[in-house]
Every structure is written in C-alpha cells, then in structure tokens.
Design a protein around this motif. Structure first.
Motif, PDB file in Angstrom:
ATOM      1  N   HIS A 124      75.731 133.081  63.060  1.00 56.23           N
ATOM      2  CA  HIS A 124      74.413 133.074  62.706  1.00 56.23           C
ATOM      3  C   HIS A 124      74.111 131.593  62.392  1.00 56.23           C
ATOM      4  O   HIS A 124      73.387 130.844  62.983  1.00 56.23           O
ATOM      5  N   ALA A 164      72.127 128.601  64.156  1.00 54.67           N
ATOM      6  CA  ALA A 164      70.803 128.158  63.745  1.00 54.67           C
ATOM      7  C   ALA A 164      71.092 126.652  63.362  1.00 54.67           C
ATOM      8  O   ALA A 164      69.932 125.967  63.550  1.00 54.67           O
ATOM      9  N   LYS A 217      68.012 124.110  61.684  1.00 55.07           N
ATOM     10  CA  LYS A 217      67.811 124.915  60.626  1.00 55.07           C
ATOM     11  C   LYS A 217      68.928 124.692  59.801  1.00 55.07           C
ATOM     12  O   LYS A 217      69.903 124.424  60.059  1.00 55.07           O
ATOM     13  N   ASP A 262      66.654 128.264  54.986  1.00 54.12           N
ATOM     14  CA  ASP A 262      65.722 128.684  56.104  1.00 54.12           C
ATOM     15  C   ASP A 262      66.406 130.088  56.398  1.00 54.12           C
ATOM     16  O   ASP A 262      65.386 131.035  56.532  1.00 54.12           O
ATOM     17  N   ILE A 263      67.685 130.138  56.283  1.00 55.82           N
ATOM     18  CA  ILE A 263      67.959 131.502  56.846  1.00 55.82           C
ATOM     19  C   ILE A 263      67.953 132.521  55.608  1.00 55.82           C
ATOM     20  O   ILE A 263      67.943 133.656  55.738  1.00 55.82           O
ATOM     21  N   ILE A 264      68.704 132.233  54.553  1.00 52.32           N
ATOM     22  CA  ILE A 264      68.577 133.219  53.392  1.00 52.32           C
ATOM     23  C   ILE A 264      67.284 133.589  52.814  1.00 52.32           C
ATOM     24  O   ILE A 264      67.191 134.695  52.308  1.00 52.32           O
ATOM     25  N   GLY A 265      66.351 132.583  52.730  1.00 49.10           N
ATOM     26  CA  GLY A 265      65.031 132.802  52.532  1.00 49.10           C
ATOM     27  C   GLY A 265      64.539 133.172  50.947  1.00 49.10           C
ATOM     28  O   GLY A 265      63.460 133.201  50.755  1.00 49.10           O
ATOM     29  N   LYS A 266      65.678 133.209  50.140  1.00 49.51           N
ATOM     30  CA  LYS A 266      65.423 133.558  48.994  1.00 49.51           C
ATOM     31  C   LYS A 266      66.613 132.803  48.001  1.00 49.51           C
ATOM     32  O   LYS A 266      67.375 131.949  48.567  1.00 49.51           O
ATOM     33  N   TYR A 278      70.108 137.187  47.651  1.00 48.28           N
ATOM     34  CA  TYR A 278      70.452 137.555  49.119  1.00 48.28           C
ATOM     35  C   TYR A 278      71.940 138.447  48.930  1.00 48.28           C
ATOM     36  O   TYR A 278      71.999 139.177  49.657  1.00 48.28           O
TER      37      TYR A 278
END
Lengths: 108, 246
Positions: free
Chosen positions: B38, B42, B47, B51-55, B60
């Motif tokens: 992924h 990405a 990206k 951006d991917i784990i978002g936290k 995560y």
C-alpha cells in the motif's frame, strides 16, 4: 459529531459492497472509496477493519503474483456469509437512511 | 520494491510491536507485506506515511493489534524451548568448570530471572516501537533491559551466599551427564529451528575454553587467551552472517 464517528459502522458495509463488485486489494479499495467521495476515511483505517472481516469469515484472501514481478499482492473476495451480510446491511441502511432523510427534510 | 525511509521504519516498528504483543508470525508478515504494498503505491501517487495511518503510529499499531489474535500456541512452543536452551547453556558452563552446585534459590531464581527478562523485553520493545522517542532514550531503555539479568544474577548470587547455604552438589558422573544432555538439547533446538546458531554460539563460548584448559600454559595466559578468543570468534561469525544476509 465527527464523520469518523458516523462512519464507524457504515464503513464495513461499504467495504463489503466494493469487494462484492469483484476481487480487489487494499490500495484499489481505498481508491474506489475516494472515487465515491469517502475522502474523510484515512487510508490505513481499512486494514484493521479488513482483518476483522476476515476473522468473522465475511471475506477471504489470496496472495497473487503481480504481472510486474516483485512481492505478492493480497486480494480480497466475498464469502457466502459476506454476501448475506451485505444484503442485511443494505436493508438496515435503507431503513435508517429513510428515517433520517424524512426527519431532516421536515426541518427545512 | 522500494519505499521511503520513514515508511520502512514504520513497517519495522510495526513488526516489532506486533511480535512483542505475542501475535502470530505469519499474520504479522502478511499485514506488514500488505501495508508495504500500500505504501509503495501511495508514495507513487505522492502521498506519505502520515496520510495513510491518519493518527499517531501508536494508535494505529494498537488498532491493528486489537484485530489480531494472541498467538498462544506459538508462545507455548517458544517459551519452553528457550528456557530449555538457557538452562542447557548454564548447565554446560557450570559442568565444564566443575561447579555444578545449586541451591533451592538457584532453582527458583534462574527461571524467574528468565521469565522476568522476557516480559521486560517484550514491554520495552512495544514501547520503543510505538512511541517516537529520541535515540538516546532508546539506547538507555535497551541498556537497562540488557543489564537487568546480570544485575539480578549478581543479586541472586549474593543472596545465595549469605542466606541459603543448602546446596545440591553433582558429582563427576553428573557433570558428564549434564554436558551430554546440554549438547543433545543444543542439537535438538538447532534441528527444530533449522538453524546452526544454537550449535555455533555454544561452541564458540565453550570450545576454546575447553581446549585452552588442556594446554600446559600458565593460568593467567589461559584466562587472557580465552578472553581474546571468544570475542574474536563471535566477531568473525557475525561478519560471516552479515555477509551471507547480503
């Protein structure tokens, strides 16, 4: 209320629906979600959900070689149980969406 | 397939976190591989990892860990084998030196130290993997974890000498049996693990000592020779392993 709170229960149904349209993998799933406008979903958040869905037997996975070579890619497809769950989700969603829309329309 | 340094570090930290949480190795490799795939796609689209784990990475990793089951069966296989290996190692060293003499405290203390160290390592690995901490703090934590067994052993030896005089002694026959048993266990673990490490490391640690003892050199020379030989052998072995990995 944040979108992520509203989304929590709905996202699983959406993943079922996307996977039902044909065998797919993580990055493609997130791309499709974004195409439908789900940009509030952070990319990584689908993986814990997919893990749970597999544990519950809603999806199965298979590793496939890429045409370009390199490491294998993990593909998801729906099981019979997953298909049933998708139908149940659709019914529940129609019901809830109908009620919410009716209620909110009256406000205007 | 190449991903950025940050992404690679995240994947490595995730692996460590999940291993320390007692998750199944195959499942860990699967999710790590999937996320790597992924991240690769990405990053091609411009990206990055955030951006991917978002936290936070910790949240995560926790979220993923919650959906993976505790690998009780794997642990059940791993712990007894490791304990057995550690005991054989201690027995062999003692037997070769002719110091097979144990108090009740030893018999309880050794397994306790082992399990405590294992628990401490798992907890600190999880902490280091999931928190963004400075290199200094990381080294400090590993240093404390690394020196814990030594400190505990020293404390036990002290306690033993002062408070627990009852010992179980083992004679010459016992020594020979202990050595043979230890060798068999090392071989057994190597076969089970499909790796030479459990034969090579004890061989490096014990063989020079035994061979040097046979010579007619002075005691001091023997000690110095052993002291030089062991680290050199370990270094050579490590270099060979690193070469091979590449």
């Amino acid at each position: 209320m944040s979108s992520s709170q509203i989304l929590k229960g709905i996202l699983e149904g959406c993943l079922l629906s996307i996977i039902a349209k044909g065998e797919t993998y993580g990055y493609e799933i997130i791309g499709k979600l974004y195409n439908y406008g789900f940009t509030m979903v952070s990319e990584g958040s689908i993986y814990p959900l997919l893990l749970r869905m597999r544990k519950e037997g809603l999806v199965t996975t298979s590793q496939k070689n890429l045409p370009s070579g390199g490491p294998k890619r993990k593909y998801y497809s729906l099981t019979a149980k997953g298909r049933k769950e998708l139908e149940a989700f659709k019914e529940r969603w129609d019901e809830i969406a109908g009620c919410v829309n009716k209620l909110l329309e009256e406000e205007g | 397939m190449s991903i950025s340094k940050e992404s690679r570090e995240f994947i490595e930290d995730l692996r460590l976190y999940l291993i320390s949480s007692g998750k199944n190795e195959k499942e860990i490799e699967e999710i790590a591989g999937e996320l790597e795939d992924h991240l690769y796609e990405a990053e091609k689209d411009g990206k990055d990892i955030n951006d991917i784990i978002g936290k936070t990475p910790r949240e995560y990793m926790e979220q993923l860990a919650n959906e993976m089951s505790f690998d009780f069966k794997g642990l059940l296989k791993f712990i007894p084998v490791t304990i057995l290996g550690a005991i054989s190692y201690i027995l062999m060293g003692d037997a070769l030196r002719g110091e097979m003499e144990y108090s009740l405290l030893d018999l309880i203390g050794y397994p306790f130290i082992f399990l405590f160290t294992l628990f401490l390592s798992a907890t600190s690995f999880k902490y280091v993997a999931s928190n963004e901490i400075s290199k200094t703090k990381e080294w400090l934590i590993f240093w404390i974890v690394g020196s814990t067994p030594t400190v505990l052993f020293l404390a036990f030896i002290y306690w033993n000498e002062n408070y627990d005089p009852v010992t179980y002694q083992v004679g010459t026959v016992g020594n020979v049996i202990a050595i043979v048993l230890s060798i068999l266990i090392f071989i057994g673990i190597s076969i089970w693990n499909k790796s030479w490490v459990f034969i090579i490391i004890p061989a490096i640690l014990f063989l020079p000592q035994v061979l040097i003892e046979q010579t007619s050199l002075e005691e001091n020379t023997k000690v110095i020779l052993t002291g030089i030989f062991i680290p050199v052998c370990i270094m050579v072995y490590s270099l060979i392993v690193i070469r091979r990995e590449k």
